[in-house]
Design an enzyme around this catalytic site. Structure first.
Site, PDB file in Angstrom:
ATOM      1  CB  SER A  65      -0.945   0.021   1.199  1.00  0.00           C
ATOM      2  OG  SER A  65      -2.024  -0.838   0.964  1.00  0.00           O
ATOM      3  CE1 TYR A 241      -4.370   1.371   4.672  1.00  0.00           C
ATOM      4  CE2 TYR A 241      -2.917   0.293   6.229  1.00  0.00           C
ATOM      5  CZ  TYR A 241      -3.224   0.645   4.947  1.00  0.00           C
ATOM      6  OH  TYR A 241      -2.402   0.280   3.928  1.00  0.00           O
TER       7      TYR A 241
HETATM    8  N1  GLN Z   1      -2.248  -5.526  -1.681  1.00  0.00           N
HETATM    9  C1  GLN Z   1      -2.822  -5.296  -0.397  1.00  0.00           C
HETATM   10  C2  GLN Z   1      -4.334  -5.461  -0.481  1.00  0.00           C
HETATM   11  O1  GLN Z   1      -4.907  -4.973  -1.411  1.00  0.00           O
HETATM   12  C3  GLN Z   1      -2.470  -3.913   0.068  1.00  0.00           C
HETATM   13  C4  GLN Z   1      -2.994  -3.645   1.445  1.00  0.00           C
HETATM   14  C5  GLN Z   1      -2.016  -2.923   2.315  1.00  0.00           C
HETATM   15  O2  GLN Z   1      -0.813  -2.891   2.089  1.00  0.00           O
HETATM   16  N2  GLN Z   1      -2.544  -2.391   3.399  1.00  0.00           N
HETATM   17  O3  GLN Z   1      -4.951  -6.076   0.360  1.00  0.00           O
END
Ligand code: GLN
Length: 305
Positions: A65, A241
């Site tokens: 992410s 988040y």
């Molecule tokens: N590729 C991960 C997903 O889509 C990215 C999520 C993350 O790094 N928080 O679930």
């Protein structure tokens, strides 16, 4: 200037080595579950691209992410404010892969850093460039000065095979007309994006444009000063988040985490950082990574507050 940052990060690495508790690697993407939670690296990039590092700072890992920052910046540079008609910029207070707000907010994701919002951003980048993951790769290679930076197609495949939740998000948003790339193509672009392999050194350098108020490594303007401020603000409020409040409290910097265990952070006007340690807390943020950034701002006094 003497290498101010090296003794600081050396001390942090020594502290982290003896700190108890590392969390657990993400296991919902099987290719990430194999990572060793004892690994730890940290890099700090000065505005001119000079990098100081410690531990596993040159070891490539799955950026996940963290890439959402770069796709957001690219879309803002290409289409400007129009983006905000399609995605919000408020913290969600929900897990990064949550579906719950989307229905009563009519398919407009809360912010670009939860998966729903990132899918919308990648859709827009794909429409603007014809190749979202290619545009991201070109950008990351240029900003990190690493022409070998690439995607790990094994991670792309692993996530594709276990991507039901992201597929559900994308189809649901598409049902509101807020995604127009065919969903299978969009998911391929998004999973490739997440599978970018980069080291702490690469990502600290690549985030440098946010420390330079929007100026790219080659001196050209990616974002105006005002837009760079906006990206940093959204990182501060939404980048980790439903733990963004705690991250701001402990670290006091714009930051963006990924489930590969990396976190980038920005001290506007001074430096950009990346830490990596694959063990995550229950919200998907690296335990040792947050602890290291907490130590960094405490030891240096560098913070946006
Ligand atoms: N590729 C991960 C997903 O889509 C990215 C999520 C993350 O790094 N928080 O679930």
């Amino acid at each position: 200037m003497p290498p101010f940052f090296q003794p600081v990060i050396d001390r942090i690495a020594a502290d982290i080595a003896t700190a108890p508790g590392r969390g657990r690697p993400a296991d919902y993407i099987p290719a990430l579950a194999e990572a060793d939670p004892q690994r730890f690296g940290m890099a700090v990039a000065e505005l001119d691209g000079t990098v100081y590092g410690v531990g596993d700072w040159q070891q490539p890992f799955s950026a996940q992410s963290i890439t959402k920052v770069f796709t957001l910046a690219l879309v803002l540079s290409l289409e400007g404010e129009t983006l905000w008609e399609h995605v919000g910029r408020e913290p969600s207070g929900n897990p990064f892969n949550s579906l719950v707000q989307l229905e009563y907010e009519h398919g407009i994701p809360r912010n670009p850093f939860i998966n729903a919002g990132a899918l919308v951003v990648t859709d827009r980048l794909h429409r603007l460039t014809g190749n979202a993951s290619g545009a991201l790769q070109e950008f990351l290679r240029a900003e990190s000065s690493n022409p070998l930076l690439d995607f790990d197609e094994r991670v792309t495949a692993s996530e594709t095979a276990h991507g039901d939740r992201n597929a559900a998000l994308a189809h649901f948003i598409a049902s509101y007309g807020n995604i127009t790339t065919p969903v299978p193509e969009l998911l391929h672009q998004y999973f490739r994006q997440c599978a970018a392999e980069a080291s702490c050194a690469d990502l600290a350098r690549a985030a440098g444009f946010l420390a330079r108020h929007g100026i790219r490594a080659d001196g050209s303007v990616l974002l105006s000063r005002s837009k760079a401020k906006q990206v940093n603000a959204v990182m501060l409020t939404c980048g980790t988040y439903d733990a963004a409040g705690d991250f701001a409290y402990r670290v006091g910097l714009p930051g963006k985490s990924g489930v590969g265990g990396g976190i980038i952070a920005v001290v506007p006007g001074r430096c950009s950082l990346c830490v990596w340690s694959p063990g995550l807390d229950e919200r998907g943020n690296s335990v040792a990574g947050v602890a290291a950034l907490d130590r960094f701002t405490t030891l240096t006094g560098l913070s946006v507050f």
